[in-house]
Design a protein around this motif. Structure first.
Motif, mmCIF file in Angstrom:
data_model
loop_
_atom_site.group_PDB
_atom_site.id
_atom_site.type_symbol
_atom_site.label_atom_id
_atom_site.label_comp_id
_atom_site.label_asym_id
_atom_site.label_seq_id
_atom_site.Cartn_x
_atom_site.Cartn_y
_atom_site.Cartn_z
ATOM 1 N N ALA A 66 -17.048 1.773 26.465
ATOM 2 C CA ALA A 66 -17.886 1.395 27.603
ATOM 3 C C ALA A 66 -17.246 1.795 28.934
ATOM 4 C CB ALA A 66 -18.143 -0.111 27.585
ATOM 5 N N ALA A 67 -15.929 1.976 28.929
ATOM 6 C CA ALA A 67 -15.212 2.373 30.146
ATOM 7 C C ALA A 67 -14.219 3.481 29.800
ATOM 8 C CB ALA A 67 -14.490 1.174 30.760
ATOM 9 N N PRO A 68 -14.716 4.683 29.498
ATOM 10 C CA PRO A 68 -13.848 5.766 29.019
ATOM 11 C C PRO A 68 -12.721 6.150 29.974
ATOM 12 C CG PRO A 68 -16.034 6.576 29.619
ATOM 13 C CD PRO A 68 -16.121 5.093 29.594
ATOM 14 N N GLU A 69 -12.985 6.099 31.279
ATOM 15 C CA GLU A 69 -11.934 6.477 32.238
ATOM 16 C C GLU A 69 -10.786 5.474 32.212
ATOM 17 O OE1 GLU A 69 -13.532 7.086 36.101
ATOM 18 O OE2 GLU A 69 -14.905 8.683 35.482
ATOM 19 N N GLN A 70 -11.135 4.189 32.207
ATOM 20 C CA GLN A 70 -10.106 3.160 32.155
ATOM 21 C C GLN A 70 -9.404 3.161 30.798
ATOM 22 O OE1 GLN A 70 -13.104 2.696 33.366
ATOM 23 N NE2 GLN A 70 -12.759 2.138 35.517
ATOM 24 N N ALA A 71 -10.143 3.489 29.751
ATOM 25 C CA ALA A 71 -9.575 3.470 28.408
ATOM 26 C C ALA A 71 -8.401 4.431 28.278
ATOM 27 C CB ALA A 71 -10.654 3.811 27.377
ATOM 28 N N LEU A 72 -8.473 5.541 28.988
ATOM 29 C CA LEU A 72 -7.391 6.533 28.922
ATOM 30 C C LEU A 72 -6.086 5.985 29.492
ATOM 31 C CD1 LEU A 72 -9.351 9.744 30.018
ATOM 32 C CD2 LEU A 72 -8.606 9.129 27.711
ATOM 33 N N LYS A 73 -6.196 4.969 30.338
ATOM 34 C CA LYS A 73 -5.016 4.408 30.994
ATOM 35 C C LYS A 73 -4.467 3.177 30.275
ATOM 36 C CE LYS A 73 -7.115 5.768 35.417
ATOM 37 N NZ LYS A 73 -7.626 5.250 36.719
ATOM 38 N N LEU A 74 -5.205 2.685 29.288
ATOM 39 C CA LEU A 74 -4.783 1.466 28.612
ATOM 40 C C LEU A 74 -3.558 1.703 27.739
ATOM 41 C CD1 LEU A 74 -8.161 -0.115 27.432
ATOM 42 C CD2 LEU A 74 -6.739 -0.827 29.351
ATOM 43 N N LYS A 75 -2.636 0.756 27.792
ATOM 44 C CA LYS A 75 -1.477 0.780 26.906
ATOM 45 C C LYS A 75 -1.757 -0.159 25.731
ATOM 46 C CE LYS A 75 1.631 1.596 30.821
ATOM 47 N NZ LYS A 75 2.791 1.095 31.595
ATOM 48 N N HIS A 76 -0.891 -0.111 24.732
ATOM 49 C CA HIS A 76 -1.087 -0.969 23.561
ATOM 50 C C HIS A 76 -1.115 -2.442 23.946
ATOM 51 C CE1 HIS A 76 -1.048 2.254 20.717
ATOM 52 N NE2 HIS A 76 0.177 2.643 21.031
ATOM 53 N N GLN A 77 -0.301 -2.808 24.926
ATOM 54 C CA GLN A 77 -0.267 -4.198 25.367
ATOM 55 C C GLN A 77 -1.592 -4.613 25.997
ATOM 56 O OE1 GLN A 77 2.165 -6.391 24.734
ATOM 57 N NE2 GLN A 77 0.817 -7.958 25.600
#
Length: 278
Positions: A33-44
């Motif tokens: 739903a938020a592909p741009e933010q998803a690229l920045k997400l870490k495992h935590q």
């Protein structure tokens, strides 16, 4: 475990499986739903989103179980459900941690999530089987927390996806406690890529949604075959995924259309065709 609670042992196992499956699949839904933010997400960050889904599901399960389990035994059921979730999560994470490793952190994390669930969502007063402003407020609070966790506060796509996922859990839980056929774990989350004969329990709760449809019809001597997508599914696809799906579904429509034409105009179905039923 008392005799009464023992009779709910299977439901307890199934609810734990449902919660873990929905939490895991929902993280994928939120990321899409938020592909741009998803690229920045870490495992935590993903773990934080996962735990937020577990928190709200512990609260919803508490509400649903209270309608089916004697009041005196319901707290014990929830305590044992927490232990069951921990045990199943340990097994799921064992390949990553290694057999025999100390997984005390998982126990503490889930225990904390349960406590935070009560602190965060208990204040919303509503009957879980009915729609109400308080129930919508809980969904709004929850979806806002997920949006902040993903780094997209007030993003309508994220909040809508989070609400869609968690709202499908209630009918699944009710179905389990009523003794209906347990939903397939991965089918419990109504995500645009899972919702369509999938997310939300298959058949058990009446929450099935058509994901992709193909329809053939006869116009005179011609057969027209069309296909379509659930609008939420379409929104969830990337441009490349949409292109690949279009190519595949055009081929599917061609194959099915040709087969339908062969059958519809055969001698066996001639009477149906003339009657307009083909």
């Amino acid at each position: 475990m008392t005799t009464r609670l023992y009779s709910f042992a299977q439901q307890m196992q199934t609810v734990a499986e449902l919660m873990l499956a929905v939490a895991g699949e929902s993280v994928s839904v939120i990321k899409r739903a938020a592909p741009e933010q998803a690229l920045k997400l870490k495992h935590q960050d993903e773990w934080t989103i996962y735990l937020e889904f577990l928190r709200v599901m512990f609260n919803l399960t508490d509400r649903v179980s209270a309608l089916h389990i004697p009041l005196k035994e319901q707290p014990q059921f929830m305590d044992q459900l927490t232990d069951t979730v921990i045990d199943q999560l340990k097994k799921a994470l064992e390949p990553a941690f290694g057999a025999g490793s100390d997984q005390t952190e998982i126990v503490l994390t889930i225990g904390t999530a349960v406590a935070e669930s009560r602190q965060t969502y208990e204040r919303y007063r509503f009957l879980v089987t009915e729609d109400s402003p308080a129930k919508n407020d809980l969904y709004r609070d929850f979806s806002d927390r997920v949006a902040r966790a993903v780094g997209a506060p007030r993003n309508p796509a994220v909040t809508a996806a989070a609400t869609l996922c968690v709202s499908a859990v209630i009918p699944a839980l009710i179905g389990i406690f009523e003794g209906q056929t347990p939903p397939a774990a991965a089918d419990a989350t109504p995500n645009p890529a899972t919702t369509g004969g999938s997310s939300a329990p298959r058949g058990a709760t009446g929450a099935d949604i058509k994901l992709v449809s193909v329809m053939s019809s006869i116009k005179g001597e011609e057969v027209e075959t069309r296909w379509g997508l659930h609008p939420r599914f379409r929104q969830d696809l990337t441009q490349e995924e949409a292109k690949q799906l279009t190519t595949t579904m055009n081929r599917v429509a061609k194959i099915l259309g040709e087969r339908y034409a062969t059958v519809a105009f055969s001698d066996q179905w001639a009477s149906w065709h003339k009657a307009g039923h083909a």
